[in-house]
Design an enzyme around this catalytic site. Structure first.
Site, PDB file in Angstrom:
ATOM      1  N   GLY A  36       0.839  -1.208   0.000  1.00 47.00           N
ATOM      2  CA  GLY A  36       0.000   0.000   0.000  1.00 47.00           C
ATOM      3  C   GLY A  36       0.865   1.244   0.000  1.00 47.00           C
ATOM      4  N   HIS A  37       1.833   1.299   0.933  1.00 47.90           N
ATOM      5  CA  HIS A  37       2.762   2.429   0.970  1.00 47.90           C
ATOM      6  C   HIS A  37       3.543   2.517  -0.354  1.00 47.90           C
ATOM      7  CE1 HIS A  37       2.576   1.232   5.362  1.00 47.90           C
ATOM      8  NE2 HIS A  37       2.241   2.492   5.443  1.00 47.90           N
ATOM      9  N   SER A 186      -0.299  -2.085   8.177  1.00 49.52           N
ATOM     10  CA  SER A 186       0.775  -2.494   9.090  1.00 49.52           C
ATOM     11  C   SER A 186       0.187  -3.228  10.294  1.00 49.52           C
ATOM     12  CB  SER A 186       1.544  -1.267   9.572  1.00 49.52           C
ATOM     13  OG  SER A 186       1.939  -0.473   8.474  1.00 49.52           O
TER      14      SER A 186
END
Ligand code: AMP
Length: 281
Positions: A36-37, A186
């Site tokens: 995602g990051h 996370s």
């Protein structure tokens, strides 16, 4: 790629880039980076000459009861991911660098932050807005990248930029999911094997809500109920909220007549997970 811990070093680097006429993108994160990051970093690298990734677990956005201490951290891995993706600089400050002794100025938004996650996390968005405003002032990027995974945060930051004239383009990026549909986070590392399986209920329930909308249903209460009923089939899930809100104001709607955000927060065991979709008319 450089990793720096002080505000001064970031400012010096950005000043050099600016003298060369280069554009700068910023990707704010709390680290423990995943796909995602990485999607945000990839987009930033594609659209800017230089990209700064901030890795900072911001104490100000965590309530004392929350997971500040246990939040996962792995700077070596994060650095490798950033470097491979083409970032130019990681800003990884200690809390003392961001909040000097006597720090007492905050960005407090009086709309958009009271509902959804703001209900169960009343100090969260003050912490988010304050740290993001600081990062904007430190990095002075042309563009900053935020995930729709945290849709309320994206709306709040867009609003803050308009209110406070930051003159920074806010780029919203789509939610990246695991193959089975779970939104990458996370915090997924907190889930044990059974909880990981149970967590699929979030994306499954949202899909049911979306399907109902696509049949032409406009009644927000009915859409919420369909999602709630589906979540209720998972014994390990406990709902924090299920809401249909106006995507601009984040105010609850009774009828779907404009673009809406359908957002949910669900506890799976002790882990609070969020997910959403935006339905555009
Ligand atoms: P965090 O490190 O959780 O604060 O997230 C940093 C940025 O990455 C935020 O803008 C998030 O919305 C974004 N992000 C986190 N997870 C995802 C995901 N699964 N897909 C897209 N963006 C994400």
């Amino acid at each position: 790629m450089k990793i720096v811990e002080t505000i001064l070093e970031v400012r010096q680097q950005v000043k050099e880039w600016r003298m060369e006429g280069l554009s700068v993108g910023l990707v704010p994160t709390m680290g423990y980076l995943h796909e995602g990051h990485k999607s945000l970093i990839d987009r930033a690298v594609a659209e800017n000459d230089r990209v700064v990734v901030s890795v900072f677990v911001n104490p100000m956005q965590f309530a004392p009861s929350e997971d500040l201490e246990s939040y996962p951290r792995d700077m070596d891995r994060d650095a490798a991911i950033c470097e491979k993706a083409g970032a130019s600089l990681i800003f990884h400050p200690e809390p003392e660098e961001m909040y000097h002794e006597g720090f007492s100025s905050f960005v407090d938004m009086t709309t958009l932050t009271g509902g959804l996650c703001g209900k169960s996390r009343p100090i969260h968005f003050r912490g988010v807005c304050t740290v993001v405003a600081k990062l904007f002032n430190i990095v002075t990027p042309d563009r900053a990248y935020f995930g729709q995974k945290d849709a309320q945060q994206l709306a709040v930051i867009r609003h803050m930029v308009r209110d406070l004239d930051f003159g920074i383009e806010i780029v919203g990026c789509p939610i990246i999911r695991e193959e089975d549909g779970l939104a990458k986070s996370s915090r997924n590392t907190y889930l044990n094997v059974d909880e990981r399986q149970a967590a699929l209920i979030l994306s499954k329930a949202l899909a049911k809500g979306k399907a109902l909308l696509e049949t032409g249903e406009k009644d927000a209460a009915k859409i919420c109920q369909t999602i709630l009923d589906d979540i209720a089939t998972e014994p390990m899930a406990k709902v924090d909220y299920v809401e249909v809100v106006d995507w601009n104001t984040l105010e609850p709607v009774e009828t779907v007549a404009r673009d809406v955000l359908v957002a949910i927060a669900v506890f799976i065991g002790k882990t609070r997970l969020i997910d959403n979709f935006i339905y555009e008319l």
